[in-house]
Design a protein around this motif. Structure first.
Motif, PDB file in Angstrom:
ATOM      1  N   THR A 158     -14.105  -3.278 -14.697  1.00 17.56           N
ATOM      2  CA  THR A 158     -13.319  -3.024 -13.475  1.00 17.56           C
ATOM      3  C   THR A 158     -13.578  -3.858 -12.447  1.00 17.56           C
ATOM      4  OG1 THR A 158     -12.960  -1.141 -12.183  1.00 17.56           O
ATOM      5  CG2 THR A 158     -15.004  -1.369 -12.448  1.00 17.56           C
ATOM      6  N   ALA A 159     -12.754  -3.531 -11.379  1.00 16.01           N
ATOM      7  CA  ALA A 159     -13.139  -4.297  -9.979  1.00 16.01           C
ATOM      8  C   ALA A 159     -12.831  -3.618  -8.840  1.00 16.01           C
ATOM      9  CB  ALA A 159     -11.917  -5.423 -10.355  1.00 16.01           C
ATOM     10  N   ILE A 160     -12.988  -4.330  -7.695  1.00 18.91           N
ATOM     11  CA  ILE A 160     -12.932  -4.104  -6.368  1.00 18.91           C
ATOM     12  C   ILE A 160     -12.048  -4.993  -5.850  1.00 18.91           C
ATOM     13  CG2 ILE A 160     -13.732  -3.272  -4.063  1.00 18.91           C
ATOM     14  CD1 ILE A 160     -16.206  -2.523  -5.787  1.00 18.91           C
ATOM     15  N   TRP A 161     -10.903  -4.674  -5.124  1.00 17.83           N
ATOM     16  CA  TRP A 161     -10.310  -5.648  -4.442  1.00 17.83           C
ATOM     17  C   TRP A 161      -9.690  -5.024  -2.879  1.00 17.83           C
ATOM     18  CZ3 TRP A 161      -7.677  -4.913  -9.277  1.00 17.83           C
ATOM     19  CH2 TRP A 161      -6.535  -4.189  -9.316  1.00 17.83           C
ATOM     20  N   ILE A 162      -9.882  -5.718  -1.883  1.00 21.34           N
ATOM     21  CA  ILE A 162      -9.593  -5.546  -0.565  1.00 21.34           C
ATOM     22  C   ILE A 162      -8.672  -6.546  -0.026  1.00 21.34           C
ATOM     23  CG2 ILE A 162     -10.365  -4.855   1.779  1.00 21.34           C
ATOM     24  CD1 ILE A 162     -11.767  -3.271  -0.627  1.00 21.34           C
ATOM     25  N   PRO A 163      -7.264  -6.009   0.442  1.00 22.02           N
ATOM     26  CA  PRO A 163      -6.331  -6.981   0.615  1.00 22.02           C
ATOM     27  C   PRO A 163      -6.284  -6.987   2.322  1.00 22.02           C
ATOM     28  CG  PRO A 163      -5.474  -4.698   0.339  1.00 22.02           C
ATOM     29  CD  PRO A 163      -6.960  -4.546   0.042  1.00 22.02           C
ATOM     30  N   LEU A 164      -5.868  -8.280   2.574  1.00 17.07           N
ATOM     31  CA  LEU A 164      -5.712  -8.392   4.220  1.00 17.07           C
ATOM     32  C   LEU A 164      -4.445  -9.388   4.247  1.00 17.07           C
ATOM     33  CD1 LEU A 164      -9.198  -9.875   4.779  1.00 17.07           C
ATOM     34  CD2 LEU A 164      -8.403  -7.537   5.504  1.00 17.07           C
ATOM     35  N   SER A 165      -3.667  -8.887   5.318  1.00 18.22           N
ATOM     36  CA  SER A 165      -2.375  -9.786   5.563  1.00 18.22           C
ATOM     37  C   SER A 165      -1.974  -9.893   6.957  1.00 18.22           C
ATOM     38  CB  SER A 165      -1.153  -9.042   4.968  1.00 18.22           C
ATOM     39  OG  SER A 165      -0.899  -8.159   5.664  1.00 18.22           O
ATOM     40  N   THR A 166      -1.016 -10.370   7.645  1.00 16.62           N
ATOM     41  CA  THR A 166      -0.794 -10.273   9.037  1.00 16.62           C
ATOM     42  C   THR A 166      -0.337  -8.860   9.188  1.00 16.62           C
ATOM     43  OG1 THR A 166       1.459 -11.146   8.255  1.00 16.62           O
ATOM     44  CG2 THR A 166      -0.245 -12.733   9.369  1.00 16.62           C
ATOM     45  N   LYS A 167      -0.177  -8.411  10.239  1.00 12.34           N
ATOM     46  CA  LYS A 167       0.167  -6.872  10.573  1.00 12.34           C
ATOM     47  C   LYS A 167       1.329  -6.493  10.086  1.00 12.34           C
ATOM     48  CE  LYS A 167      -2.976  -7.041  14.620  1.00 12.34           C
ATOM     49  NZ  LYS A 167      -4.051  -6.319  13.886  1.00 12.34           N
ATOM     50  N   SER A 171       2.970  -3.425   3.703  1.00 12.99           N
ATOM     51  CA  SER A 171       3.777  -2.741   2.883  1.00 12.99           C
ATOM     52  C   SER A 171       3.589  -3.355   1.455  1.00 12.99           C
ATOM     53  CB  SER A 171       5.215  -2.576   2.982  1.00 12.99           C
ATOM     54  OG  SER A 171       5.862  -2.008   2.189  1.00 12.99           O
ATOM     55  N   ASP A 172       3.409  -4.557   1.614  1.00  9.84           N
ATOM     56  CA  ASP A 172       3.112  -5.609   0.145  1.00  9.84           C
ATOM     57  C   ASP A 172       1.628  -5.370  -0.296  1.00  9.84           C
ATOM     58  OD1 ASP A 172       5.593  -5.870  -0.155  1.00  9.84           O
ATOM     59  OD2 ASP A 172       5.400  -8.119   0.851  1.00  9.84           O
ATOM     60  N   LEU A 173       0.805  -4.632   0.582  1.00 13.28           N
ATOM     61  CA  LEU A 173      -0.629  -4.601  -0.108  1.00 13.28           C
ATOM     62  C   LEU A 173      -0.852  -3.683  -0.970  1.00 13.28           C
ATOM     63  CD1 LEU A 173      -2.575  -5.302   3.432  1.00 13.28           C
ATOM     64  CD2 LEU A 173      -1.527  -7.060   1.723  1.00 13.28           C
ATOM     65  N   ASP A 174      -2.124  -4.000  -1.915  1.00  9.59           N
ATOM     66  CA  ASP A 174      -2.601  -2.945  -2.759  1.00  9.59           C
ATOM     67  C   ASP A 174      -3.946  -2.980  -2.576  1.00  9.59           C
ATOM     68  OD1 ASP A 174      -0.189  -1.506  -4.137  1.00  9.59           O
ATOM     69  OD2 ASP A 174       0.137  -3.841  -4.481  1.00  9.59           O
ATOM     70  N   MET A 175      -4.774  -1.830  -2.378  1.00  8.82           N
ATOM     71  CA  MET A 175      -6.445  -1.851  -2.458  1.00  8.82           C
ATOM     72  C   MET A 175      -6.773  -0.925  -4.006  1.00  8.82           C
ATOM     73  SD  MET A 175      -9.166  -0.002  -1.702  1.00  8.82           S
ATOM     74  CE  MET A 175      -8.728   1.432  -0.716  1.00  8.82           C
TER      75      MET A 175
END
Length: 261
Positions: A158-167, A171-175
């Motif tokens: 499995t995995a853990i992923w933390i997304p970041l982007s400009t403010k 809407s395009d992020l997935d955690m």
């Protein structure tokens, strides 16, 4: 190199799949005995023998990175760099100039730069750890305006992923957190929108089936269900365009991994 015996299969063709990704499945004759395959990224994999659409055998495969490996994602083969190409001023950072030296275009579609470190970190698991880092996406030209960035903690299975982007791009992020998932299309992930004009600190505390995520020392998200227990085997940073990492810390009281570059 996979050795297999599927001669008793009722089907002439069986399949070998590199990992969870169905796109990495190759049909082979049931009368063959060997199959070779290339793994382009370090990770922990479950290679699978598939007969009649069902998994009949799995084999663990652990591909280590031998420290930090800088990579630019390209198809069909990634572009690899030496660690010295991405170290300077106490940061892990592959500059746009280094990318262009390999004739990799940053426009109109900027590539993703990846820093990966897959290794045996010892007895540290997804449900009991503290992770800290500080990152910055360094590229925002053209199609990279969202400055999409992801911090991954790879685990066995499995995995853990933390997304970041400009403010404006959340809407395009997935955690994803070792079994728990949240899509920016259906959940409010606005707190993962950050100001990448400066370094952004990220902290994860996972204990007793609950995880807290902090950005710039402010708690912004709680995961309180669905966290599976799996051994941590890798740390990966992925930046649209390119990015920098200031430090990485991973610990649980017994394991204490600290890299200040």
């Amino acid at each position: 190199m996979f050795d297999f015996d599927a001669s008793k299969s009722p089907y002439d063709s069986v399949a070998i799949q590199q990992s969870w990704d169905r796109h990495l499945r190759v049909n082979v004759s049931k009368n063959d005995r060997q199959h070779t395959s290339i793994y382009y990224f370090p990770d922990f994999y479950y290679a699978k023998l598939i007969v009649g659409g069902k998994i009949v055998k799995q084999h663990e495969l652990f591909v280590e990175s031998n420290g930090w490996l800088p990579v630019v994602e390209k198809q069909p083969v990634p572009v690899y760099y030496e660690i010295r190409d991405a170290l300077g001023d106490g940061k892990l950072s592959l500059s746009p100039e280094k990318i262009k030296e390999r004739n990799i275009a940053l426009q109109p579609a900027p590539p993703f730069v990846v820093y990966t470190n897959v290794s045996d970190y010892g007895e540290i698991y997804s449900d009991d750890f503290t992770f800290e880092t500080s990152v910055k996406n360094n590229y925002n030209e053209g199609a990279a305006a969202c400055r999409l960035s992801t911090v991954y903690i790879l685990c066995k299975g499995t995995a853990i992923w933390i997304p970041l982007s400009t403010k404006g791009c959340v809407s395009d992020l997935d955690m994803y957190f070792a079994g728990y998932e949240a899509s920016g299309k259906k959940h409010d992930l606005s707190a993962f929108g950050v100001d990448f004009e400066k370094y952004v600190s990220l902290k994860i505390e996972s204990h007793n089936g609950k995880a807290l995520i902090f950005i710039d020392n402010k708690p912004i998200y709680t995961v309180n269900k669905g966290i599976s227990r799996a051994k941590i085997i890798g740390i990966v940073f992925r930046f649209q365009g390119t990015g920098s990492v200031d430090y990485v810390r991973l610990k649980n009281g017994k394991v204490n991994y600290d890299d200040e570059f």
